[in-house]
Design a protein around this motif. Structure first.
Motif, PDB file in Angstrom:
ATOM      1  N   TYR A 193       0.829  -1.208   0.000  1.00  0.00           N
ATOM      2  CA  TYR A 193       0.000   0.000   0.000  1.00  0.00           C
ATOM      3  C   TYR A 193       0.865   1.260   0.000  1.00  0.00           C
ATOM      4  O   TYR A 193       0.497   2.269  -0.610  1.00  0.00           O
ATOM      5  N   GLU A 194       2.000   1.212   0.676  1.00  0.00           N
ATOM      6  CA  GLU A 194       2.880   2.372   0.672  1.00  0.00           C
ATOM      7  C   GLU A 194       3.428   2.636  -0.732  1.00  0.00           C
ATOM      8  O   GLU A 194       3.556   3.786  -1.155  1.00  0.00           O
ATOM      9  N   ARG A 195       3.744   1.559  -1.446  1.00  0.00           N
ATOM     10  CA  ARG A 195       4.204   1.737  -2.834  1.00  0.00           C
ATOM     11  C   ARG A 195       3.079   2.277  -3.713  1.00  0.00           C
ATOM     12  O   ARG A 195       3.299   3.149  -4.556  1.00  0.00           O
ATOM     13  N   VAL A 196       1.876   1.737  -3.490  1.00  0.00           N
ATOM     14  CA  VAL A 196       0.731   2.192  -4.274  1.00  0.00           C
ATOM     15  C   VAL A 196       0.446   3.662  -4.001  1.00  0.00           C
ATOM     16  O   VAL A 196       0.193   4.457  -4.924  1.00  0.00           O
ATOM     17  N   ARG A 197       0.481   4.049  -2.726  1.00  0.00           N
ATOM     18  CA  ARG A 197       0.213   5.445  -2.376  1.00  0.00           C
ATOM     19  C   ARG A 197       1.220   6.378  -3.042  1.00  0.00           C
ATOM     20  O   ARG A 197       0.875   7.476  -3.496  1.00  0.00           O
ATOM     21  N   ALA A 198       2.468   5.931  -3.127  1.00  0.00           N
ATOM     22  CA  ALA A 198       3.510   6.777  -3.701  1.00  0.00           C
ATOM     23  C   ALA A 198       3.249   7.074  -5.169  1.00  0.00           C
ATOM     24  O   ALA A 198       3.609   8.157  -5.664  1.00  0.00           O
ATOM     25  N   ARG A 199       2.612   6.140  -5.871  1.00  0.00           N
ATOM     26  CA  ARG A 199       2.382   6.366  -7.291  1.00  0.00           C
ATOM     27  C   ARG A 199       0.926   6.671  -7.645  1.00  0.00           C
ATOM     28  O   ARG A 199       0.604   6.894  -8.807  1.00  0.00           O
ATOM     29  N   SER A 200       0.055   6.670  -6.628  1.00  0.00           N
ATOM     30  CA  SER A 200      -1.365   6.899  -6.885  1.00  0.00           C
ATOM     31  C   SER A 200      -1.662   8.372  -7.110  1.00  0.00           C
ATOM     32  O   SER A 200      -1.052   9.253  -6.495  1.00  0.00           O
ATOM     33  N   ASP A 201      -2.623   8.633  -7.986  1.00  0.00           N
ATOM     34  CA  ASP A 201      -3.076  10.003  -8.238  1.00  0.00           C
ATOM     35  C   ASP A 201      -4.332  10.347  -7.435  1.00  0.00           C
ATOM     36  O   ASP A 201      -4.925  11.408  -7.647  1.00  0.00           O
ATOM     37  N   VAL A 202      -4.736   9.454  -6.536  1.00  0.00           N
ATOM     38  CA  VAL A 202      -5.916   9.716  -5.715  1.00  0.00           C
ATOM     39  C   VAL A 202      -5.617  10.832  -4.724  1.00  0.00           C
ATOM     40  O   VAL A 202      -4.558  10.866  -4.087  1.00  0.00           O
ATOM     41  N   THR A 203      -6.555  11.767  -4.607  1.00  0.00           N
ATOM     42  CA  THR A 203      -6.450  12.856  -3.640  1.00  0.00           C
ATOM     43  C   THR A 203      -7.662  12.802  -2.703  1.00  0.00           C
ATOM     44  O   THR A 203      -8.661  12.136  -2.991  1.00  0.00           O
ATOM     45  N   PHE A 204      -7.558  13.521  -1.590  1.00  0.00           N
ATOM     46  CA  PHE A 204      -8.616  13.498  -0.593  1.00  0.00           C
ATOM     47  C   PHE A 204      -9.024  14.921  -0.245  1.00  0.00           C
ATOM     48  O   PHE A 204      -8.190  15.834  -0.223  1.00  0.00           O
ATOM     49  N   ARG A 205     -10.304  15.079   0.024  1.00  0.00           N
ATOM     50  CA  ARG A 205     -10.787  16.354   0.543  1.00  0.00           C
ATOM     51  C   ARG A 205     -11.869  16.087   1.568  1.00  0.00           C
ATOM     52  O   ARG A 205     -12.522  15.040   1.560  1.00  0.00           O
ATOM     53  N   THR A 206     -12.027  17.017   2.477  1.00  0.00           N
ATOM     54  CA  THR A 206     -13.067  16.886   3.485  1.00  0.00           C
ATOM     55  C   THR A 206     -14.397  17.398   2.927  1.00  0.00           C
ATOM     56  O   THR A 206     -14.432  18.163   1.961  1.00  0.00           O
ATOM     57  N   MET A 207     -15.475  16.968   3.553  1.00  0.00           N
ATOM     58  CA  MET A 207     -16.797  17.454   3.170  1.00  0.00           C
ATOM     59  C   MET A 207     -16.987  18.855   3.743  1.00  0.00           C
ATOM     60  O   MET A 207     -16.891  19.045   4.954  1.00  0.00           O
ATOM     61  N   LYS A 208     -17.250  19.807   2.903  1.00  0.00           N
ATOM     62  CA  LYS A 208     -17.369  21.197   3.329  1.00  0.00           C
ATOM     63  C   LYS A 208     -18.808  21.513   3.741  1.00  0.00           C
ATOM     64  O   LYS A 208     -19.759  21.125   3.068  1.00  0.00           O
ATOM     65  N   TYR A 209     -18.950  22.237   4.848  1.00  0.00           N
ATOM     66  CA  TYR A 209     -20.281  22.581   5.331  1.00  0.00           C
ATOM     67  C   TYR A 209     -21.050  23.419   4.317  1.00  0.00           C
ATOM     68  O   TYR A 209     -22.247  23.235   4.128  1.00  0.00           O
ATOM     69  N   ARG A 210     -20.356  24.331   3.660  1.00  0.00           N
ATOM     70  CA  ARG A 210     -21.068  25.237   2.750  1.00  0.00           C
ATOM     71  C   ARG A 210     -21.503  24.546   1.459  1.00  0.00           C
ATOM     72  O   ARG A 210     -22.333  25.074   0.717  1.00  0.00           O
ATOM     73  N   THR A 211     -20.942  23.361   1.193  1.00  0.00           N
ATOM     74  CA  THR A 211     -21.332  22.636  -0.021  1.00  0.00           C
ATOM     75  C   THR A 211     -21.943  21.275   0.325  1.00  0.00           C
ATOM     76  O   THR A 211     -21.905  20.354  -0.492  1.00  0.00           O
ATOM     77  N   ILE A 212     -22.513  21.169   1.511  1.00  0.00           N
ATOM     78  CA  ILE A 212     -22.973  19.861   1.977  1.00  0.00           C
ATOM     79  C   ILE A 212     -24.097  19.308   1.104  1.00  0.00           C
ATOM     80  O   ILE A 212     -24.187  18.094   0.891  1.00  0.00           O
ATOM     81  N   ARG A 213     -24.957  20.183   0.579  1.00  0.00           N
ATOM     82  CA  ARG A 213     -26.037  19.683  -0.276  1.00  0.00           C
ATOM     83  C   ARG A 213     -25.474  19.073  -1.565  1.00  0.00           C
ATOM     84  O   ARG A 213     -25.906  17.992  -1.989  1.00  0.00           O
TER      85      ARG A 213
END
Length: 389
Positions: A193-213
């Motif tokens: 998984y560490e190798r995969v993470r190093a080459r993965s293009d997946v990004t993460f973001r939190t759920m924003k209150y102002r755009t919850i809908r």
């Protein structure tokens, strides 16, 4: 003598709500007041939700004293989608008296039969997406936030009436959430998984209150793609998810609510919930619910929170089955683990995990020596058709 009355008026609903307080008055591990908002789910649901469910609640009385409650639920969306003639029961609470259980289950089953349904399943309060099942085979302990908590005798009451277990699901607890990275049995997978993470293009973001809908629409669409083949699934509307998220906002830590994206497209979702029941225990002695609710939120958010609230529950984890990157789920778990460490959470519990889910069979749970921490059970039986005179 036990009598059962349909809940029709505001005083009836006040009585329905109050029954749980009596049931858990002497519970050594009391839960906070009804974890599901009865007003928003049963009494005054959003119009979009009310159009998809028919519900009739009942209260049982002995010598005029309320001793139990139940809700019979006809989920129109479920029956339309699955083409299965199944009705649900939920919001069940009763004293330790089989006559009370029998009377409540008789009333719910008769109402469901009047809806031309041929079997009954539950508890669902009001659906699999909210709360389902009862805890079985476990010694009393502090309830897990958002999961069922009940007296040990409920399962026996159901079985004596004629219900049988139809589905089990579990929770898995880790006192050290970093066991994923430290257990020798998982070392090879961690390195992968560490190798995969190093080459993965997946990004993460939190759920924003102002755009919850908007985010609710995104998450509902992912949910409906990911769970379409799961037991008990019926489509989840964005409106219902949006309403549930609004109810949960006061207790959520938005840093633990993650959307995974690949090339700007949402491909996965994880929501971990701080254990609000730990905070609620410190507010339980306050006399009024409004004060208890405010104190609970304060304990969840205040500086030094980690001294009281040190546990989170992984409530949802799902990935778009069409996503070309097969590492999204483990990457979400790794991201959550790092954020938990940064925010000084010490324990994690994953629930609910279905007993036959592909996720459980293919997850790290099958590779390490870890038994389920709690077992939850859903019951069912066929209904006798009502015969008119």
């Amino acid at each position: 003598m036990i009598t059962v009355h349909a809940v029709l008026t505001r005083p009836d609903w006040d009585e329905f709500r109050a029954i749980s307080r009596g049931i858990y008055r002497d519970d050594p591990f009391p839960a906070p007041d009804d974890s599901i908002d009865i007003d928003r789910v049963l009494i005054r649901p959003p119009t979009s939700v009310a159009a998809t469910r028919r519900i009739q609640a009942f209260v049982a009385r002995a010598q005029g004293i309320p001793v139990g409650r139940i809700a019979a639920i006809h989920d129109l969306g479920f029956t339309e989608y699955t083409e299965e003639s199944i009705g649900f029961f939920g919001f069940y609470e009763a004293i330790d008296h089989q006559d009370v259980a029998d009377a409540l289950l008789d009333a719910a089953s008769a109402w469901l039969a009047d809806q031309n349904l041929t079997s009954m399943c539950g508890p669902f309060s009001p659906s699999m997406f909210y709360s389902a099942g009862v805890v079985v085979g476990a010694a009393p302990e502090r309830p897990l936030v958002g999961m069922p908590h009940n007296p040990a005798y409920y399962g026996g009451q159901f079985e004596k009436w004629g219900l049988v277990g139809v589905k089990d699901f579990y929770s898995y607890q880790f006192d050290d959430p970093y066991i994923l990275f430290t257990n020798p049995a998982f070392a090879r997978h961690r390195q992968m998984y560490e190798r995969v993470r190093a080459r993965s293009d997946v990004t993460f973001r939190t759920m924003k209150y102002r755009t919850i809908r908007r985010d609710a629409k995104i998450v509902a669409a992912l949910y409906n793609k990911a769970f379409v083949d799961f037991w008990g699934y019926s489509p989840l509307s964005a409106a219902e998810l949006f309403d549930l998220l609004k109810l949960m906002l006061p207790i959520l830590d938005r840093e633990l609510v993650l959307l995974a994206e690949l090339d700007g497209k949402p491909v996965g979702f994880l929501m971990a919930i701080p254990d609000a029941n730990q905070a609620a225990a410190h507010a339980a002695r306050l006399p009024f619910r409004s004060a208890r609710d405010l104190a609970t939120v304060w304990h969840l958010k205040r500086p030094g929170r980690h001294k009281i609230v040190d546990t989170v529950r992984v409530d949802m984890l799902f990935v778009d089955p069409e996503c070309p990157d097969r590492a999204v789920a483990p990457l979400l778990i790794m991201e959550l683990s790092q954020r938990m460490k940064d925010k000084r959470y010490q324990n994690v519990e994953a629930a609910p995990v279905l007993d036959d889910s592909a996720w459980m069979k293919g997850s790290f749970l099958t590779r390490i020596d870890k038994a389920p921490h709690r077992v939850y059970r859903i019951y069912g039986r066929d209904l006798e058709p009502n015969v008119e005179d």
